[in-house]
Design a protein around this motif. Structure first.
Motif, mmCIF file in Angstrom:
data_model
loop_
_atom_site.group_PDB
_atom_site.id
_atom_site.type_symbol
_atom_site.label_atom_id
_atom_site.label_comp_id
_atom_site.label_asym_id
_atom_site.label_seq_id
_atom_site.Cartn_x
_atom_site.Cartn_y
_atom_site.Cartn_z
ATOM 1 N N ALA A 375 -14.375 16.986 0.842
ATOM 2 C CA ALA A 375 -15.512 16.081 0.656
ATOM 3 C C ALA A 375 -15.115 14.815 -0.079
ATOM 4 N N ARG A 376 -13.989 14.854 -0.792
ATOM 5 C CA ARG A 376 -13.474 13.678 -1.507
ATOM 6 C C ARG A 376 -12.364 12.980 -0.735
ATOM 7 N N GLY A 377 -12.167 13.392 0.508
ATOM 8 C CA GLY A 377 -11.143 12.769 1.340
ATOM 9 C C GLY A 377 -9.733 13.237 1.049
ATOM 10 N N ASP A 378 -9.589 14.305 0.279
ATOM 11 C CA ASP A 378 -8.264 14.821 -0.084
ATOM 12 C C ASP A 378 -7.936 16.003 0.824
ATOM 13 N N THR A 379 -7.165 15.746 1.874
ATOM 14 C CA THR A 379 -6.729 16.828 2.764
ATOM 15 C C THR A 379 -5.336 17.321 2.418
ATOM 16 N N ALA A 380 -4.616 16.574 1.569
ATOM 17 C CA ALA A 380 -3.222 16.924 1.273
ATOM 18 C C ALA A 380 -3.111 18.098 0.305
ATOM 19 N N THR A 381 -3.953 18.116 -0.740
ATOM 20 C CA THR A 381 -3.820 19.154 -1.765
ATOM 21 C C THR A 381 -4.020 20.558 -1.202
ATOM 22 N N PRO A 382 -5.070 20.839 -0.422
ATOM 23 C CA PRO A 382 -5.195 22.187 0.129
ATOM 24 C C PRO A 382 -4.011 22.582 1.020
ATOM 25 N N VAL A 383 -3.440 21.615 1.749
ATOM 26 C CA VAL A 383 -2.291 21.934 2.600
ATOM 27 C C VAL A 383 -1.080 22.293 1.743
ATOM 28 N N LYS A 384 -0.848 21.527 0.676
ATOM 29 C CA LYS A 384 0.284 21.827 -0.204
ATOM 30 C C LYS A 384 0.132 23.204 -0.850
ATOM 31 N N ILE A 385 -1.064 23.497 -1.319
ATOM 32 C CA ILE A 385 -1.313 24.816 -1.912
ATOM 33 C C ILE A 385 -1.165 25.905 -0.848
ATOM 34 N N GLY A 386 -1.626 25.613 0.365
ATOM 35 C CA GLY A 386 -1.471 26.582 1.457
ATOM 36 C C GLY A 386 -0.021 26.881 1.765
ATOM 37 N N LEU A 387 0.836 25.864 1.695
ATOM 38 C CA LEU A 387 2.270 26.088 1.923
ATOM 39 C C LEU A 387 2.874 26.975 0.848
ATOM 40 N N VAL A 388 2.425 26.812 -0.393
ATOM 41 C CA VAL A 388 2.865 27.713 -1.467
ATOM 42 C C VAL A 388 2.436 29.146 -1.147
ATOM 43 N N ALA A 389 1.206 29.310 -0.639
ATOM 44 C CA ALA A 389 0.711 30.640 -0.286
ATOM 45 C C ALA A 389 1.524 31.248 0.858
ATOM 46 N N VAL A 390 1.937 30.413 1.818
ATOM 47 C CA VAL A 390 2.767 30.912 2.919
ATOM 48 C C VAL A 390 4.099 31.435 2.389
ATOM 49 N N ALA A 391 4.741 30.643 1.518
ATOM 50 C CA ALA A 391 6.028 31.071 0.956
ATOM 51 C C ALA A 391 5.871 32.348 0.148
ATOM 52 N N LEU A 392 4.795 32.434 -0.629
ATOM 53 C CA LEU A 392 4.560 33.644 -1.414
ATOM 54 C C LEU A 392 4.297 34.839 -0.503
ATOM 55 N N ASN A 393 3.542 34.626 0.560
ATOM 56 C CA ASN A 393 3.252 35.710 1.499
ATOM 57 C C ASN A 393 4.539 36.272 2.090
ATOM 58 N N LEU A 394 5.457 35.385 2.482
ATOM 59 C CA LEU A 394 6.729 35.834 3.032
ATOM 60 C C LEU A 394 7.533 36.607 1.991
ATOM 61 N N ALA A 395 7.595 36.078 0.774
ATOM 62 C CA ALA A 395 8.366 36.741 -0.276
ATOM 63 C C ALA A 395 7.781 38.116 -0.598
ATOM 64 N N LEU A 396 6.468 38.203 -0.706
ATOM 65 C CA LEU A 396 5.838 39.490 -1.024
ATOM 66 C C LEU A 396 5.975 40.470 0.129
#
Length: 520
Positions: A375-396
């Motif tokens: 809603a604030r025009g920030d699409t980058a932050t959720p994607v960056k956090i999502g990439l961290v979640a992807v890496a964590l998912n693979l590691a776990l």
């Protein structure tokens, strides 16, 4: 507005009911063996691309552009935009499908590397995926035409189309079984046939609405088309993160013993019921509400909306998660344990369901917190956090798999979802875009207490009830546990003053109309 909501809601509920009927039939015929594993992988691949290109990001970019062109310019200009987009989408996905048909063994070596250890299973997966790949361009074009219908305020055909996916799969499994090599082949042909039927259905509806689309028009990168593509880019990045996570789960599950892919599929189907209903509703409602409030400079109202959205998400998903975990065995057994689906397969699937249930509130909270950025025009932050979640998912996954097998895959996904939700909430609070208010601090612990009390009731009743005999007995046992759980949650919620039934109904009505829920 109300009529449109009821139309979409009614067809969506019918599709979900038929989806469970389909899965029950598939479980009884295929069980959780190598044929089921091969079919679920064959269904997963086109669905990965469908979610990436055909829905979500595409509709979010295309429907506003189509509706704006319709109002601002003319019906002919809107139809030209739809046809140009359809031609471009069809060309791109057609090329992707052809490449998939040619290089399917190499694709599945990446997506399901564990199948290589069983040449017969790998060959079957290749055959089935080559059949289902034809579904990809068909269903993506169906999504485009459905967007046109939605822009024209015609909702029935687009909402009804998924019903035919379930009907045709069940019909194919029953009627084609004796004439094809395996039941998996029958299902794969049913998937392909459903693509043609769904596309024909929505195209005919568009024609009746006065917009007979020429989907074979030459593609062209006109300014309106380029505008849609630019709007799609952020959504594609966000959707890509989610699809990578799903692909990682398939890759890891394929390395496990036969049946793991199927156990995860059946468990996920049960977990998706509250996730699909609650998560989709909240995610859809939050973004326009927050956008309007922030554009109007109503930051306090935006904070209240975030708090009430969080509260409503937990109000509905915490008891769902606790209830699914407490009654996972009886629920899975009631739904799937019959025919080729054995008691051992039910136990394995229910163990995965417990792990998925742990992550259920987090999955929905992500739908609440992400609009705070969008809603604030920030699409980058959720994607960056999502990439961290992807890496964590693979590691776990790699950490849990040797010890917990397929349950480790589900648990890794749940843990990654909590990290995703937690990081989104932390970033919002750090930027002062989300401040937990007094009401939320008071109510959320009480919701948790009521949910745990309900879980204790369900677990105790499951221990006291005698083992069920036969499919009917298992259905009755599961129904008793669900009914007792709902009554216990209502009683404990009222007793702890976590909520009042009148207030909850008021929250749902207001959010359904897209209005802000005032603080209590």
């Amino acid at each position: 507005m109300l009529r449109s909501v009821l139309t979409v809601g009614g067809w969506t509920m019918a599709s979900r009911v038929l989806g469970f009927a389909r899965d029950m039939l598939v479980a009884s015929r295929l069980g959780a063996g190598p044929v089921a594993d091969a079919f679920f992988v064959a269904l997963k691949l086109p669905n990965l691309f469908r979610r990436l290109f055909g829905e979500g990001a595409f509709n979010a970019a295309f429907v506003p552009s189509f509706a704006g062109t319709l109002v601002r310019d003319s019906r002919a200009a809107a139809q030209e935009l739809a046809e140009r987009m359809g031609a471009l989408l069809g060309l791109w996905l057609g090329m992707l499908t052809v490449l998939g048909l040619i290089f399917m063994p190499q694709v599945l070596t990446v997506l399901a590397p564990g199948f290589r250890a069983d040449p017969a299973k790998f060959a079957l997966a290749v055959d089935l995926t080559r059949i289902t790949m034809g579904y990809l361009p068909l269903i993506c074009l169906t999504a485009l035409v459905s967007g046109v219908l939605n822009g024209l305020d015609r909702f029935a055909a687009a909402a009804a189309a998924p019903v035919f996916f379930n009907l045709l799969l069940m019909a194919a499994l029953v009627s084609l079984g004796p004439y094809v090599a395996t039941p998996g082949h029958a299902l794969a042909w049913g998937v392909l046939a459903s693509g043609f039927v769904q596309l024909a259905m929505v195209w005919m509806a568009a024609r009746q609405a006065g917009m007979a689309l020429n989907l074979f028009r030459a593609p062209a990168l006109t300014p309106p088309v380029m505008q849609v593509l630019r709007r799609m880019a952020p959504g594609l990045l966000g959707a890509g993160v989610t699809q990578i996570n799903l692909a990682v789960d398939v890759i890891i599950a394929s390395l496990l013993p036969s049946g793991a892919v199927s156990y995860l599929y059946y468990a996920d189907r049960v977990a998706q019921l509250p996730l699909g209903v609650v998560g989709a509703a909240l995610g859809t409602a939050m973004l326009p509400v927050l956008s309007r409030q922030l554009r109007a400079g109503q930051s306090l109202s935006a904070h209240r909306s975030m708090n009430r959205g969080t509260e409503l998400a937990l109000l509905l998903t915490l008891p769902s998660a606790v209830g699914l975990a407490a009654a996972a065995g009886p629920i899975v057994a009631a739904l799937f344990q019959r025919g080729a689906f054995s008691a051992e397969a039910a136990a394995a699937s229910s163990a995965a369901l417990v792990a998925y249930a742990f992550g259920l509130p987090a999955f929905v909270l992500v739908k609440v917190f992400a609009p705070g950025f969008f809603a604030r025009g920030d699409t980058a932050t959720p994607v960056k956090i999502g990439l961290v979640a992807v890496a964590l998912n693979l590691a776990l996954n790699l950490l849990f798999m040797p010890w917990l097998a397929h349950v480790g895959v589900a648990l890794a996904t749940a843990c990654a979802a909590w990290v995703n939700a937690g990081m989104l909430a932390w970033m919002l609070m750090r930027r002062r875009h989300f401040v937990v208010d007094r009401r939320a601090r008071r109510v959320v612990p009480r919701i948790l207490a009521a949910s745990l009390a309900m879980g204790a009731v369900v677990a105790g009743l499951a221990w006291l009830l005698p083992p069920a005999q036969g499919s009917a007995g298992r259905m009755v046992r599961a129904a008793l546990l669900i009914g007792a759980g709902a009554a216990a949650y209502l009683a404990s919620g009222v007793a702890t003053r976590a909520f009042s039934p009148r207030e909850v109904l008021g929250m749902l009505r207001r959010r359904g109309r897209g209005r802000v829920v005032p603080p209590g």
